[in-house]
Motif scaffolding. Sequence first.
Motif, PDB file in Angstrom:
ATOM      1  N   GLY A 148      -3.994   3.777   0.291  1.00  0.00           N
ATOM      2  CA  GLY A 148      -3.115   3.712  -0.884  1.00  0.00           C
ATOM      3  C   GLY A 148      -2.970   2.322  -1.460  1.00  0.00           C
ATOM      4  O   GLY A 148      -1.901   1.965  -1.961  1.00  0.00           O
ATOM      5  N   GLN A 149      -4.045   1.498  -1.379  1.00  0.00           N
ATOM      6  CA  GLN A 149      -3.986   0.183  -2.032  1.00  0.00           C
ATOM      7  C   GLN A 149      -3.803   0.430  -3.534  1.00  0.00           C
ATOM      8  O   GLN A 149      -4.422   1.323  -4.113  1.00  0.00           O
ATOM      9  CB  GLN A 149      -5.259  -0.618  -1.753  1.00  0.00           C
ATOM     10  CG  GLN A 149      -5.584  -0.806  -0.261  1.00  0.00           C
ATOM     11  CD  GLN A 149      -4.687  -1.812   0.474  1.00  0.00           C
ATOM     12  OE1 GLN A 149      -4.242  -2.791  -0.103  1.00  0.00           O
ATOM     13  NE2 GLN A 149      -4.425  -1.570   1.748  1.00  0.00           N
ATOM     14  N   ILE A 150      -2.938  -0.339  -4.168  1.00  0.00           N
ATOM     15  CA  ILE A 150      -2.539  -0.061  -5.560  1.00  0.00           C
ATOM     16  C   ILE A 150      -3.475  -0.776  -6.537  1.00  0.00           C
ATOM     17  O   ILE A 150      -3.762  -1.966  -6.349  1.00  0.00           O
ATOM     18  CB  ILE A 150      -1.082  -0.556  -5.804  1.00  0.00           C
ATOM     19  CG1 ILE A 150      -0.139  -0.052  -4.703  1.00  0.00           C
ATOM     20  CG2 ILE A 150      -0.590  -0.201  -7.205  1.00  0.00           C
ATOM     21  CD1 ILE A 150       0.235   1.388  -4.763  1.00  0.00           C
ATOM     22  N   PRO A 151      -3.916  -0.082  -7.601  1.00  0.00           N
ATOM     23  CA  PRO A 151      -4.809  -0.736  -8.576  1.00  0.00           C
ATOM     24  C   PRO A 151      -4.139  -1.951  -9.227  1.00  0.00           C
ATOM     25  O   PRO A 151      -2.917  -1.970  -9.419  1.00  0.00           O
ATOM     26  CB  PRO A 151      -5.066   0.358  -9.622  1.00  0.00           C
ATOM     27  CG  PRO A 151      -4.637   1.639  -8.992  1.00  0.00           C
ATOM     28  CD  PRO A 151      -3.644   1.319  -7.927  1.00  0.00           C
ATOM     29  N   GLU A 152      -4.993  -2.917  -9.572  1.00  0.00           N
ATOM     30  CA  GLU A 152      -4.502  -4.193 -10.088  1.00  0.00           C
ATOM     31  C   GLU A 152      -3.635  -4.032 -11.347  1.00  0.00           C
ATOM     32  O   GLU A 152      -2.598  -4.683 -11.481  1.00  0.00           O
ATOM     33  CB  GLU A 152      -5.717  -5.074 -10.404  1.00  0.00           C
ATOM     34  CG  GLU A 152      -5.374  -6.530 -10.558  1.00  0.00           C
ATOM     35  CD  GLU A 152      -6.598  -7.369 -10.901  1.00  0.00           C
ATOM     36  OE1 GLU A 152      -7.720  -7.020 -10.482  1.00  0.00           O
ATOM     37  OE2 GLU A 152      -6.409  -8.376 -11.611  1.00  0.00           O
ATOM     38  N   GLU A 153      -4.069  -3.127 -12.245  1.00  0.00           N
ATOM     39  CA  GLU A 153      -3.307  -3.023 -13.508  1.00  0.00           C
ATOM     40  C   GLU A 153      -1.898  -2.486 -13.248  1.00  0.00           C
ATOM     41  O   GLU A 153      -0.928  -2.888 -13.888  1.00  0.00           O
ATOM     42  CB  GLU A 153      -4.048  -2.214 -14.586  1.00  0.00           C
ATOM     43  CG  GLU A 153      -4.447  -0.809 -14.272  1.00  0.00           C
ATOM     44  CD  GLU A 153      -5.723  -0.663 -13.433  1.00  0.00           C
ATOM     45  OE1 GLU A 153      -6.227  -1.675 -12.882  1.00  0.00           O
ATOM     46  OE2 GLU A 153      -6.193   0.477 -13.300  1.00  0.00           O
ATOM     47  N   VAL A 154      -1.774  -1.587 -12.253  1.00  0.00           N
ATOM     48  CA  VAL A 154      -0.437  -1.070 -11.912  1.00  0.00           C
ATOM     49  C   VAL A 154       0.408  -2.208 -11.327  1.00  0.00           C
ATOM     50  O   VAL A 154       1.572  -2.394 -11.688  1.00  0.00           O
ATOM     51  CB  VAL A 154      -0.549   0.100 -10.888  1.00  0.00           C
ATOM     52  CG1 VAL A 154       0.828   0.579 -10.450  1.00  0.00           C
ATOM     53  CG2 VAL A 154      -1.377   1.238 -11.464  1.00  0.00           C
ATOM     54  N   SER A 155      -0.204  -2.986 -10.445  1.00  0.00           N
ATOM     55  CA  SER A 155       0.523  -4.099  -9.810  1.00  0.00           C
ATOM     56  C   SER A 155       1.006  -5.099 -10.841  1.00  0.00           C
ATOM     57  O   SER A 155       2.143  -5.582 -10.781  1.00  0.00           O
ATOM     58  CB  SER A 155      -0.376  -4.826  -8.815  1.00  0.00           C
ATOM     59  OG  SER A 155      -0.855  -3.924  -7.863  1.00  0.00           O
ATOM     60  N   LYS A 156       0.134  -5.410 -11.798  1.00  0.00           N
ATOM     61  CA  LYS A 156       0.509  -6.400 -12.815  1.00  0.00           C
ATOM     62  C   LYS A 156       1.666  -5.895 -13.661  1.00  0.00           C
ATOM     63  O   LYS A 156       2.587  -6.636 -13.983  1.00  0.00           O
ATOM     64  CB  LYS A 156      -0.702  -6.713 -13.716  1.00  0.00           C
ATOM     65  CG  LYS A 156      -1.675  -7.660 -13.044  1.00  0.00           C
ATOM     66  CD  LYS A 156      -2.724  -8.115 -14.018  1.00  0.00           C
ATOM     67  CE  LYS A 156      -3.642  -9.125 -13.351  1.00  0.00           C
ATOM     68  NZ  LYS A 156      -4.943  -9.179 -14.002  1.00  0.00           N
ATOM     69  N   GLU A 157       1.605  -4.619 -13.989  1.00  0.00           N
ATOM     70  CA  GLU A 157       2.674  -4.042 -14.808  1.00  0.00           C
ATOM     71  C   GLU A 157       3.994  -4.061 -14.018  1.00  0.00           C
ATOM     72  O   GLU A 157       5.051  -4.410 -14.542  1.00  0.00           O
ATOM     73  CB  GLU A 157       2.247  -2.623 -15.212  1.00  0.00           C
ATOM     74  CG  GLU A 157       3.114  -1.942 -16.244  1.00  0.00           C
ATOM     75  CD  GLU A 157       4.140  -1.008 -15.615  1.00  0.00           C
ATOM     76  OE1 GLU A 157       5.086  -0.651 -16.310  1.00  0.00           O
ATOM     77  OE2 GLU A 157       4.002  -0.648 -14.431  1.00  0.00           O
ATOM     78  N   ARG A 158       3.909  -3.740 -12.733  1.00  0.00           N
ATOM     79  CA  ARG A 158       5.140  -3.722 -11.914  1.00  0.00           C
ATOM     80  C   ARG A 158       5.739  -5.118 -11.784  1.00  0.00           C
ATOM     81  O   ARG A 158       6.949  -5.300 -11.920  1.00  0.00           O
ATOM     82  CB  ARG A 158       4.840  -3.155 -10.512  1.00  0.00           C
ATOM     83  CG  ARG A 158       4.711  -1.668 -10.525  1.00  0.00           C
ATOM     84  CD  ARG A 158       4.498  -1.095  -9.131  1.00  0.00           C
ATOM     85  NE  ARG A 158       4.234   0.335  -9.257  1.00  0.00           N
ATOM     86  CZ  ARG A 158       3.801   1.102  -8.284  1.00  0.00           C
ATOM     87  NH1 ARG A 158       3.559   0.595  -7.084  1.00  0.00           N
ATOM     88  NH2 ARG A 158       3.602   2.393  -8.473  1.00  0.00           N
ATOM     89  N   PRO A 196       0.818  -1.217   0.000  1.00  0.00           N
ATOM     90  CA  PRO A 196       0.000   0.000   0.000  1.00  0.00           C
ATOM     91  C   PRO A 196       0.856   1.273   0.000  1.00  0.00           C
ATOM     92  O   PRO A 196       1.783   1.414   0.801  1.00  0.00           O
ATOM     93  CB  PRO A 196      -0.810  -0.121   1.291  1.00  0.00           C
ATOM     94  CG  PRO A 196      -0.897  -1.579   1.529  1.00  0.00           C
ATOM     95  CD  PRO A 196       0.365  -2.179   1.007  1.00  0.00           C
ATOM     96  N   GLY A 197       0.510   2.164  -0.901  1.00  0.00           N
ATOM     97  CA  GLY A 197       1.190   3.460  -0.973  1.00  0.00           C
ATOM     98  C   GLY A 197       2.497   3.433  -1.748  1.00  0.00           C
ATOM     99  O   GLY A 197       3.153   4.475  -1.874  1.00  0.00           O
ATOM    100  N   GLU A 198       2.904   2.275  -2.274  1.00  0.00           N
ATOM    101  CA  GLU A 198       4.192   2.211  -2.983  1.00  0.00           C
ATOM    102  C   GLU A 198       4.142   3.088  -4.247  1.00  0.00           C
ATOM    103  O   GLU A 198       3.310   2.871  -5.124  1.00  0.00           O
ATOM    104  CB  GLU A 198       4.505   0.769  -3.379  1.00  0.00           C
ATOM    105  CG  GLU A 198       5.874   0.605  -4.035  1.00  0.00           C
ATOM    106  CD  GLU A 198       6.083  -0.793  -4.624  1.00  0.00           C
ATOM    107  OE1 GLU A 198       6.928  -1.530  -4.100  1.00  0.00           O
ATOM    108  OE2 GLU A 198       5.388  -1.141  -5.606  1.00  0.00           O
ATOM    109  N   THR A 199       5.033   4.055  -4.313  1.00  0.00           N
ATOM    110  CA  THR A 199       5.079   4.931  -5.490  1.00  0.00           C
ATOM    111  C   THR A 199       5.949   4.277  -6.562  1.00  0.00           C
ATOM    112  O   THR A 199       6.687   3.323  -6.286  1.00  0.00           O
ATOM    113  CB  THR A 199       5.694   6.297  -5.132  1.00  0.00           C
ATOM    114  OG1 THR A 199       7.051   6.063  -4.720  1.00  0.00           O
ATOM    115  CG2 THR A 199       4.934   7.001  -4.021  1.00  0.00           C
ATOM    116  N   GLU A 200       5.893   4.868  -7.749  1.00  0.00           N
ATOM    117  CA  GLU A 200       6.730   4.364  -8.843  1.00  0.00           C
ATOM    118  C   GLU A 200       8.211   4.438  -8.439  1.00  0.00           C
ATOM    119  O   GLU A 200       8.981   3.498  -8.653  1.00  0.00           O
ATOM    120  CB  GLU A 200       6.447   5.183 -10.114  1.00  0.00           C
ATOM    121  CG  GLU A 200       7.357   4.908 -11.292  1.00  0.00           C
ATOM    122  CD  GLU A 200       7.303   3.479 -11.821  1.00  0.00           C
ATOM    123  OE1 GLU A 200       6.300   2.771 -11.607  1.00  0.00           O
ATOM    124  OE2 GLU A 200       8.305   3.053 -12.449  1.00  0.00           O
ATOM    125  N   ALA A 201       8.595   5.539  -7.806  1.00  0.00           N
ATOM    126  CA  ALA A 201      10.008   5.699  -7.414  1.00  0.00           C
ATOM    127  C   ALA A 201      10.405   4.652  -6.373  1.00  0.00           C
ATOM    128  O   ALA A 201      11.514   4.101  -6.406  1.00  0.00           O
ATOM    129  CB  ALA A 201      10.232   7.108  -6.869  1.00  0.00           C
TER     130      ALA A 201
END
Length: 468
Positions: free
Chosen positions: A376-386, A336-341
Motif C-alpha cells: 500500500g505504498q501511496i502514489p506520489e501525486e496523492v502524497s503531494k496533495e495530502r 503505507p496503506g494510509e486511506t483518505e479517512a
Amino acid sequence: MERTAIHVSSEEMARQRAAMAEIRDLPQRPESYHVVTYGCQMNAHDSEKLAGMLEEMGMRPAPTREEADFVIFNTCCVRDNAERRALGNVTWLKEVRKTRPNLMIAVCGCMIQEPGMAEKILKQYRFIDLAFGTANLHRFPELMLEALNSRAGLVRVTGEDVIAEDLPVRRVRQDAAYLTIMYGCDNFCSFCIVPYVRGRERSREPSDILREAEALQKSGVQEIMLLGQNVNSYGKGLAQPVSFAGLLRELDGMGIPRIRFMTSHPKDLSDDLIEAMAGSRHILPQFHLPVQSGNDEILRRMNRHYTRDQYLDRVAALRRAVPGIGLSTDIIVSFPGETEAQFEDTLSLVEQVRYDSAFTFIYSPRTGTRAAAMEGQIPEEVSKERIQRLIALQEGLQQETLRRFVGQEEEVLVEGLSRRSDRAVSGKGRHGVSVTLPGTASDTGTIVRCRITKVKNNTLMGERLEQS
Ligand code: SF4
C-alpha cells in the motif's frame, strides 16, 4: 567512577589524542577543513565534535567547501532526499579535485551505517579518501591518520554502541550549546532507520552530563539544548538509574538561564517530567512532541505505542501544568496503506491540538525498516496533495495560535541580525517561536526582553522593553 563496558576506554581516548598530535606535526596534512552537515541536531552536534577534532589536528575552518583542503560530509539517512543530496554533493567535489589534486574528501554519519552503503562507497565512490559511520566518530583521529598515511580509501562502519566522553568540540554558537544526554534508540518505529544506524539506547552518566553543563555555564552559555533520540527514556541501563525528570531538576538547579530538550516520545512522557517542567525556573515552556499520525490504526502500524487519545491526554496534561506552553510536532503523511479517512484523522488532530509549528514529511521508505516492506505504498501525486492540504491547514492555524502572544512579554535569546533588516535582530522566545525585534549585531548572544506586537509570516514581532 567505575565505568561500564559501553564507555570508550581511557586508553582508546589517549590513542585518539596521540593521533591528533601526530597529524598536527605531519608535513603533508591539510591546512583547512569544512564540515557539511545534513539532518538533525544530533548530527549538527557531531559536526561540532568533528570540527573540534580537526582543530586539534592543527587545521583551521574554511568558510566554504571550495576553499577547504579537507571536506567532510556528515550525512543523514532518515529521508531519501537527504541521502541523494549528500551523494550528489560528494560527486560534485570529485570534479573540483580535478583542479586540486590534494583535496581530501571524507563522508561520515548515519548514511554510512546503512546496510550495503559501505560496499556501495567502495565500488562507486572510489575517490572518497575516508568513510566511517557514527559508531566510529570517536575514532576519527586514528582513521584520519591512517587515511593521510595511506590514501587508500578507507571505509569503517562496524563498531560497538559506545559512549565516548571528552571529545573536543568547536561550537557553532557561543551563547547556546548542545549537550547530548543519550545515544541511540530502542523504539523501532516501523518507518525509522535510526535504531539501525545509531544503535541501541545508552545514557550518559549524570555526573558526566552535569560536569559538561558546569563547564558550559562557566563559558557563559545562555542556553543548553539536551539531545537524544528519545530523551524521555533517559536513564535506562545506568548503574544507578535516574529519570529524565530527575536529571532536569538537577540541571535546573544549576542556574543556566535556559534549558531545552529534544526529542521526546509521547509514550514515555511521564507525569513526573511534566511536574519537573512546571516546577522549574529555567526549563523553557516548550515541548516538541512528535505525533506522526492522528489515526490509531496508522499509529499501531507505525509501532508508536500510543493512541490518538493517549497523545491528546499528554498534550492536555502539558497545557494544564505549563499554561501557554509552546508545542511543536512531526507528522508523516502517506504512511503505507494510509486511506483518505485516516489522513483526515491527522488533519483533525492538527486542528484540535493547534501547534505552534509542525514539521511535515511525506513518508520516505528506508530499506531495512518494516514499513518499507509494507503493502500500500501511496502514489506520489496523492502524497503531494495530502501534504499541501496539511501545510495549508497548519499555516492557517499557526497564525491564529501565535496570536495568543500578542501583548505578552517575551524574552528572546538573540541569534543575530534579522535577514530582512540590519536594524532588527531575531532569535527564539522562551516558547520556541522566532521573534524579530529592533536591535543591532551587538545584541547577539544576549537575552532581550520585549513585548510582542504582532504575528507576521509565522514569526512574532516585538518591541523592546527596558532590561531589568
Ligand atoms: S523514537 Fe521512533 S522515530 Fe524516533 S528515533 Fe526512535 S525509532 Fe526513530
